[in-house]
Motif scaffolding. Sequence first.
Motif, short mmCIF file in Angstrom:
data_model
loop_
_atom_site.label_atom_id
_atom_site.label_comp_id
_atom_site.label_asym_id
_atom_site.label_seq_id
_atom_site.Cartn_x
_atom_site.Cartn_y
_atom_site.Cartn_z
N GLY A 83 -2.57 4.70 -0.52
CA GLY A 83 -2.75 3.88 0.68
C GLY A 83 -1.51 3.07 1.02
N THR A 84 -1.39 2.75 2.30
CA THR A 84 -0.20 2.02 2.76
C THR A 84 -0.13 0.62 2.16
N ALA A 85 -1.26 -0.04 1.98
CA ALA A 85 -1.25 -1.39 1.42
C ALA A 85 -0.74 -1.39 -0.02
N ALA A 86 -1.12 -0.40 -0.80
CA ALA A 86 -0.67 -0.33 -2.19
C ALA A 86 0.83 -0.03 -2.27
N VAL A 87 1.33 0.80 -1.38
CA VAL A 87 2.77 1.08 -1.34
C VAL A 87 3.52 -0.22 -1.02
N GLN A 88 3.02 -0.98 -0.05
CA GLN A 88 3.64 -2.25 0.32
C GLN A 88 3.60 -3.25 -0.84
N ARG A 89 2.47 -3.31 -1.55
CA ARG A 89 2.36 -4.22 -2.70
C ARG A 89 3.38 -3.87 -3.78
N TYR A 90 3.55 -2.58 -4.05
CA TYR A 90 4.51 -2.15 -5.06
C TYR A 90 5.91 -2.62 -4.70
N LEU A 91 6.31 -2.39 -3.47
CA LEU A 91 7.66 -2.77 -3.05
C LEU A 91 7.83 -4.28 -2.96
N THR A 92 6.77 -4.99 -2.65
CA THR A 92 6.82 -6.45 -2.69
C THR A 92 7.01 -6.92 -4.13
N THR A 93 6.33 -6.28 -5.05
CA THR A 93 6.44 -6.66 -6.46
C THR A 93 7.84 -6.42 -7.00
N VAL A 94 8.46 -5.28 -6.68
CA VAL A 94 9.82 -5.04 -7.20
C VAL A 94 10.80 -6.04 -6.59
N ASP A 95 10.59 -6.41 -5.32
CA ASP A 95 11.41 -7.45 -4.70
C ASP A 95 11.22 -8.78 -5.43
N GLU A 96 9.99 -9.14 -5.71
CA GLU A 96 9.72 -10.41 -6.39
C GLU A 96 10.29 -10.42 -7.81
N CYS A 97 10.29 -9.29 -8.47
CA CYS A 97 10.91 -9.22 -9.81
C CYS A 97 12.41 -9.50 -9.72
#
Length: 105
Positions: A83-97
């Motif tokens: 899903g698009t929301a999960a893809v966005q969450r993943y990329l948000t998480t790598v940015d936050e890391c």
Amino acid sequence: MVAEWGGTMFNWLRSRTAYITPERPDRFWFETYSQSARRFRDVVRAAGADVLISNHTIYDGSKSKLPAVGKRKPGDPHPYVIGTAAVQRYLTTVDECAQAGLGKD
């Protein structure tokens, strides 16, 4: 639509002599990584990506998803479609890391 995030690891933390210089300290690499993650997140949002794969199979679940693809029956959900929301969450998480790494200075 598939998005491939290929830079999951912070290589400069393990191979410091190959990356870290006075002109390019840790901060440079964390900032560059964060900027790349945000840009890619925007690109895949616009494209409607609902699948995320990585060059590290442990991070995208390929070790369990590939066998599931082989056992999939007609009408079953595709293991890679998250899903698009999960893809966005993943990329948000790598940015936050990466942003958390900036706090180490």
